[in-house]
Design an enzyme around this catalytic site. Structure first.
Site, short mmCIF file in Angstrom:
data_model
loop_
_atom_site.label_atom_id
_atom_site.label_comp_id
_atom_site.label_asym_id
_atom_site.label_seq_id
_atom_site.Cartn_x
_atom_site.Cartn_y
_atom_site.Cartn_z
N ASP A 76 0.79 -1.40 0.09
CA ASP A 76 -0.04 0.04 -0.02
C ASP A 76 0.95 1.25 0.21
OD1 ASP A 76 0.93 -0.35 2.63
OD2 ASP A 76 -0.98 0.18 3.39
N ASP B 174 -1.29 -6.18 -0.36
CA ASP B 174 -1.70 -5.65 0.84
C ASP B 174 -3.12 -5.35 0.92
OD1 ASP B 174 0.47 -5.01 2.73
OD2 ASP B 174 1.06 -3.27 1.84
N LYS C 254 -1.50 -9.28 2.57
CA LYS C 254 -0.54 -8.93 3.89
C LYS C 254 -1.26 -8.03 4.63
CE LYS C 254 2.97 -6.32 3.53
NZ LYS C 254 2.62 -4.98 4.48
N GLU D 47 9.46 -4.49 10.08
CA GLU D 47 9.56 -3.22 9.36
C GLU D 47 10.24 -2.31 10.80
OE1 GLU D 47 6.74 -1.23 7.00
OE2 GLU D 47 8.09 0.55 6.87
O1 KIV Z 1 3.41 -1.23 1.56
C1 KIV Z 1 4.66 -1.47 1.52
O2 KIV Z 1 5.47 -1.45 0.67
C2 KIV Z 1 5.16 -2.51 2.63
C3 KIV Z 1 6.75 -2.82 2.72
C4 KIV Z 1 7.43 -1.74 3.06
C5 KIV Z 1 6.97 -3.95 3.42
O3 KIV Z 1 4.62 -2.86 3.63
#
Ligand code: KIV
Length: 274
Positions: A49, A88, A118, A187
């Protein structure tokens, strides 16, 4: 000789099998052309995201919608054949209840064809991770610095800088692993804590600004390619595409102004009559 090219994608069990083995290579990806370029070189592409900021110029990820994630997820799936694609779940699409999360995640899987989703959060979303995993939706966790909590955290801050913070973060990692997630992103986490979690849980940890000891690493592709003028401090630059693009555009503008195009007589010449 057969000209058939295998279209088999990396699977969830194959990613799990990287635990304590070869590091998992991951990058974010939001569109078809870059998916094509990355596909043979990474194990996993994340349609993160973060595309809200990178592709759409938003200030943070809170305004990203399910429709945006699905549109970019479809593009990445069209551009790739090999890597496992994870999409995501955006803010507001999964926190309410496991049932709402399932409905939205199923939509992501059905409409994009991606393999997994995710979600950010630890113990507070463990029940949802279990609910989805048991119903056929593989889930990747994401703990430590979770950008969807930016308003609560008051900014992007490294997590676990004092040992007093560690037990709660370790409990998050255990909860996500025990709930059935196949991997978890760590993260913005203090290095020794990320290394400790990697040793302690049974699923691969994917670090970003965390530890080289993680079972894999992920970066926002545009950050490592030099397209972000203000990348996070931990990002190693592998290219300077921002500067390259500016130079190319300058050269193009010069050609346009000089009416100088190689081959223009072929491109623009009118068909001869008869
Ligand atoms: O949204 C994203 O790009 C992420 C990564 C930084 C792991 O969650």
């Amino acid at each position: 000789m057969s000209a058939v090219v295998s279209t088999k994608r990396v699977t969830v069990p194959e990613i799990r099998a990287h635990k304590n083995d070869k590091p998992v290579v991951c990058l974010t990806c939001y569109h078809a052309h870059t998916a094509r370029l990355l596909d043979d070189h990474v194990d996993l592409m994340l349609v993160g995201d973060s595309l809200g900021m990178v592709m759409h110029g938003m200030e943070n990820t809170l305004g990203v919608t399910l429709e945006m994630m699905i549109a970019h997820g479809k593009a990445v799936m069209r551009g790739s054949k090999h890597a496992l694609v994870v999409v995501d779940m955006p803010f507001g699409s999964y926190e309410e209840s496991p049932q709402v999360a399932f409905r939205n995640a199923a939509r992501v899987i059905q409409e994009t064809g991606c393999t997994a989703v995710k979600m950010e959060g630890g113990t507070r979303i463990a029940e949802t991770v279990r609910y989805l995993s048991e119903r056929g939706i593989p889930v990747m966790g994401h703990i430590g610095l979770t950008p969807q909590m930016i308003q609560v955290m008051g900014g992007f801050k490294t997590q676990g800088r004092t040992e007093a913070e560690w037990p709660a973060i370790e409990a998050d990692a255990r909860a996500i692993a025990q709930a059935g997630a196949f991997a978890v992103v760590l993260e913005g986490m203090a290095e020794p804590l990320a290394a400790k979690i990697t040793r302690d849980i049974a699923i691969p940890t994917i670090g970003i600004g965390a530890s080289a000891e993680c079972d894999g690493q992920i970066l926002v592709m545009e950050d490592m390619l030099g397209l972000n003028p203000h990348p996070p401090k931990f990002v190693r630059q592998y290219a300077s595409l921002g500067a390259d693009i500016e130079e190319a555009v300058k050269a193009y503008a010069k050609d346009v102004r000089a009416r100088s195009f190689p081959g223009k007589e072929n491109v623009y010449s009118m068909k001869k009559a008869g």
